[in-house]
Design a protein around this motif. Structure first.
Motif, mmCIF file in Angstrom:
data_model
loop_
_atom_site.group_PDB
_atom_site.id
_atom_site.type_symbol
_atom_site.label_atom_id
_atom_site.label_comp_id
_atom_site.label_asym_id
_atom_site.label_seq_id
_atom_site.Cartn_x
_atom_site.Cartn_y
_atom_site.Cartn_z
ATOM 1 N N GLY A 89 28.380 33.617 37.193
ATOM 2 C CA GLY A 89 29.247 32.577 37.734
ATOM 3 C C GLY A 89 28.565 31.587 38.656
ATOM 4 N N VAL A 90 27.345 31.860 39.039
ATOM 5 C CA VAL A 90 26.646 31.004 40.004
ATOM 6 C C VAL A 90 25.984 29.843 39.276
ATOM 7 C CG1 VAL A 90 24.762 30.950 41.698
ATOM 8 C CG2 VAL A 90 26.276 32.915 41.581
ATOM 9 N N GLN A 91 26.022 28.684 39.922
ATOM 10 C CA GLN A 91 25.349 27.490 39.397
ATOM 11 C C GLN A 91 24.776 26.729 40.574
ATOM 12 O OE1 GLN A 91 28.788 25.626 37.631
ATOM 13 N NE2 GLN A 91 29.139 24.358 39.425
ATOM 14 N N GLY A 92 23.840 25.866 40.304
ATOM 15 C CA GLY A 92 23.318 24.993 41.342
ATOM 16 C C GLY A 92 22.035 25.476 41.967
ATOM 17 N N PRO A 93 21.727 24.944 43.152
ATOM 18 C CA PRO A 93 20.416 25.157 43.764
ATOM 19 C C PRO A 93 20.152 26.588 44.251
ATOM 20 C CG PRO A 93 21.830 23.915 45.251
ATOM 21 C CD PRO A 93 22.556 24.031 43.943
ATOM 22 N N PHE A 94 21.189 27.401 44.398
ATOM 23 C CA PHE A 94 20.980 28.753 44.915
ATOM 24 C C PHE A 94 21.091 29.829 43.844
ATOM 25 C CE2 PHE A 94 22.668 26.164 48.420
ATOM 26 C CZ PHE A 94 21.596 26.261 49.294
ATOM 27 N N THR A 95 21.053 29.428 42.583
ATOM 28 C CA THR A 95 21.218 30.362 41.472
ATOM 29 C C THR A 95 20.222 31.517 41.554
ATOM 30 O OG1 THR A 95 22.070 28.600 40.072
ATOM 31 C CG2 THR A 95 21.263 30.576 38.958
ATOM 32 N N ASP A 96 18.964 31.227 41.755
ATOM 33 C CA ASP A 96 17.941 32.284 41.787
ATOM 34 C C ASP A 96 18.142 33.237 42.961
ATOM 35 O OD1 ASP A 96 16.778 31.231 39.524
ATOM 36 O OD2 ASP A 96 15.262 30.080 40.622
ATOM 37 N N LEU A 97 18.520 32.702 44.113
ATOM 38 C CA LEU A 97 18.771 33.539 45.288
ATOM 39 C C LEU A 97 19.896 34.525 45.015
ATOM 40 C CD1 LEU A 97 18.499 34.222 48.364
ATOM 41 C CD2 LEU A 97 20.246 32.470 48.720
ATOM 42 N N TYR A 98 21.018 34.022 44.498
ATOM 43 C CA TYR A 98 22.154 34.902 44.247
ATOM 44 C C TYR A 98 21.889 35.875 43.102
ATOM 45 C CZ TYR A 98 24.882 32.337 47.654
ATOM 46 O OH TYR A 98 25.345 31.784 48.813
ATOM 47 N N MET A 149 30.194 31.571 49.255
ATOM 48 C CA MET A 149 30.760 31.463 47.910
ATOM 49 C C MET A 149 30.754 30.003 47.448
ATOM 50 S SD MET A 149 33.776 34.277 48.281
ATOM 51 C CE MET A 149 34.324 34.255 46.584
ATOM 52 N N TRP A 150 30.974 29.071 48.356
ATOM 53 C CA TRP A 150 30.914 27.646 48.035
ATOM 54 C C TRP A 150 29.499 27.269 47.593
ATOM 55 C CZ3 TRP A 150 28.354 23.844 51.110
ATOM 56 C CH2 TRP A 150 28.574 22.528 50.710
ATOM 57 N N THR A 151 28.488 27.783 48.306
ATOM 58 C CA THR A 151 27.109 27.457 47.935
ATOM 59 C C THR A 151 26.747 28.032 46.574
ATOM 60 O OG1 THR A 151 26.099 29.383 49.032
ATOM 61 C CG2 THR A 151 26.347 27.357 50.348
ATOM 62 N N ALA A 152 27.476 29.053 46.137
ATOM 63 C CA ALA A 152 27.199 29.669 44.839
ATOM 64 C C ALA A 152 27.692 28.821 43.672
ATOM 65 C CB ALA A 152 27.818 31.059 44.781
ATOM 66 N N VAL A 153 28.551 27.860 43.930
ATOM 67 C CA VAL A 153 29.117 27.057 42.842
ATOM 68 C C VAL A 153 28.845 25.561 43.032
ATOM 69 C CG1 VAL A 153 30.891 28.730 42.246
ATOM 70 C CG2 VAL A 153 31.393 26.967 43.940
ATOM 71 N N LEU A 154 27.752 25.235 43.712
ATOM 72 C CA LEU A 154 27.436 23.828 43.936
ATOM 73 C C LEU A 154 26.934 23.168 42.665
ATOM 74 C CD1 LEU A 154 25.722 23.884 47.434
ATOM 75 C CD2 LEU A 154 27.950 22.938 46.842
ATOM 76 N N PRO A 155 27.351 21.981 42.356
ATOM 77 C CA PRO A 155 28.498 21.297 42.949
ATOM 78 C C PRO A 155 29.795 21.914 42.450
ATOM 79 C CG PRO A 155 27.630 19.985 41.150
ATOM 80 C CD PRO A 155 26.735 21.192 41.282
ATOM 81 N N GLU A 172 33.480 22.508 40.873
ATOM 82 C CA GLU A 172 33.945 22.090 39.557
ATOM 83 C C GLU A 172 34.802 20.825 39.570
ATOM 84 O OE1 GLU A 172 36.659 23.948 35.977
ATOM 85 O OE2 GLU A 172 35.659 25.308 37.361
ATOM 86 N N ASN A 173 35.713 20.703 40.531
ATOM 87 C CA ASN A 173 36.687 19.617 40.497
ATOM 88 C C ASN A 173 36.446 18.491 41.494
ATOM 89 O OD1 ASN A 173 38.257 20.868 38.450
ATOM 90 N ND2 ASN A 173 39.040 22.264 39.991
ATOM 91 N N ASN A 174 35.392 18.595 42.295
ATOM 92 C CA ASN A 174 35.107 17.602 43.318
ATOM 93 C C ASN A 174 33.619 17.705 43.621
ATOM 94 O OD1 ASN A 174 34.740 16.727 46.213
ATOM 95 N ND2 ASN A 174 36.899 16.222 45.966
ATOM 96 N N PRO A 175 32.954 16.605 43.886
ATOM 97 C CA PRO A 175 31.511 16.706 44.111
ATOM 98 C C PRO A 175 31.106 17.431 45.390
ATOM 99 C CG PRO A 175 32.257 14.433 44.355
ATOM 100 C CD PRO A 175 33.426 15.226 43.876
ATOM 101 N N VAL A 176 32.034 17.629 46.323
ATOM 102 C CA VAL A 176 31.672 18.260 47.595
ATOM 103 C C VAL A 176 32.639 19.359 48.002
ATOM 104 C CG1 VAL A 176 31.252 17.856 50.060
ATOM 105 C CG2 VAL A 176 30.588 16.119 48.394
ATOM 106 N N HIS A 185 37.163 26.808 48.789
ATOM 107 C CA HIS A 185 36.415 27.634 49.742
ATOM 108 C C HIS A 185 36.307 26.952 51.109
ATOM 109 C CE1 HIS A 185 34.960 29.202 45.822
ATOM 110 N NE2 HIS A 185 35.144 30.359 46.443
ATOM 111 N N LEU A 186 36.020 25.668 51.094
ATOM 112 C CA LEU A 186 35.890 24.939 52.361
ATOM 113 C C LEU A 186 37.252 24.703 53.012
ATOM 114 C CD1 LEU A 186 33.082 22.328 51.580
ATOM 115 C CD2 LEU A 186 32.892 24.570 52.670
ATOM 116 N N VAL A 187 38.273 24.481 52.207
ATOM 117 C CA VAL A 187 39.613 24.302 52.758
ATOM 118 C C VAL A 187 40.076 25.597 53.416
ATOM 119 C CG1 VAL A 187 42.024 23.805 52.205
ATOM 120 C CG2 VAL A 187 40.195 22.463 51.145
ATOM 121 N N TYR A 188 39.880 26.733 52.752
ATOM 122 C CA TYR A 188 40.245 28.031 53.342
ATOM 123 C C TYR A 188 39.456 28.282 54.628
ATOM 124 C CZ TYR A 188 42.767 29.636 49.124
ATOM 125 O OH TYR A 188 43.642 29.792 48.099
ATOM 126 N N THR A 189 38.202 27.874 54.657
ATOM 127 C CA THR A 189 37.387 28.028 55.870
ATOM 128 C C THR A 189 38.005 27.250 57.026
ATOM 129 O OG1 THR A 189 35.380 28.370 54.565
ATOM 130 C CG2 THR A 189 35.085 27.673 56.851
#
Length: 185
Positions: free
Chosen positions: A78-87, A131-137, A139-143, A147-151
């Motif tokens: 499920g992970v995408q983006g710049p932190f894929t390898d880390l996760y 969890m937000w960093t795991a799905v960057l960017p 799906e429905n908004n570039p930023v 996850h950020l709203v719940y935070t």
């Protein structure tokens, strides 16, 4: 004598607050308490589903109690983006599974009971940002995503002591260690 004075001052403050609260303030207090309960249930449900494989997000065969890993599926696929390898590197690690599950149950129970809401808000916010960093960017908004709203909502709940309404926040606040260390509230 100091304890008695402090108790009288606290009771007077509570009575003053109760008699001066407007209907709008009361409505906001109840709305935030309901929001706290809803978020608590979101975290606790995620824990229960991953623990028992209730078939919503986790199948029974992949349940933690059946030897499955609560982190492997998402962190592997499920992970995408710049932190894929880390996760991907921590996917399925025993320490990651235990930390993730302890976080889910601890945050969920704290929010539902209204105790330790400040700690739950910080740890929940950290978990959600990870969890937000795991799905960057997202799906429905570039930023921004949920996850950020719940935070942000968790931060508001902590700032207004939302555990005091429909929870044990006031009782928890009187525990000696919480009185000495208010960040535990």
């Amino acid at each position: 004598m100091d304890t008695m004075t402090a108790t009288i001052d606290r009771v007077t403050a509570e009575q003053t607050t109760a008699t001066t609260e407007t209907p709008r303030q009361r409505a906001v207090r109840y709305l935030l308490a309901g929001t706290r309960l809803a978020l608590g249930w979101i975290f606790l449900w995620a824990f229960l589903d991953k623990l028992f494989g209730l078939g919503i997000a986790t199948e029974s065969k992949n349940a933690w109690i059946n030897g499955g890993s609560p982190t492997r599926g998402f962190l592997t696929f499920g992970v995408q983006g710049p932190f894929t390898d880390l996760y991907a590197a921590i996917a399925g690690a025993t320490w990651a599974d235990w930390l993730f599950m302890a976080g889910l149950v601890g945050i969920g129970v704290a929010l539902l009971l209204g105790i330790g809401v400040r700690v739950a808000a910080v740890t929940g916010g950290l978990l959600l940002v990870l969890m937000w960093t795991a799905v960057l960017p997202p799906e429905n908004n570039p930023v921004v995503d949920d996850h950020l709203v719940y935070t942000a909502v968790l931060a508001v709940l902590a700032l207004v002591d939302a555990g005091d309404t429909w929870g044990f926040g006031r009782v928890w606040a009187r525990v000696p260690i919480v009185r000495r260390l208010p960040w535990l509230r």
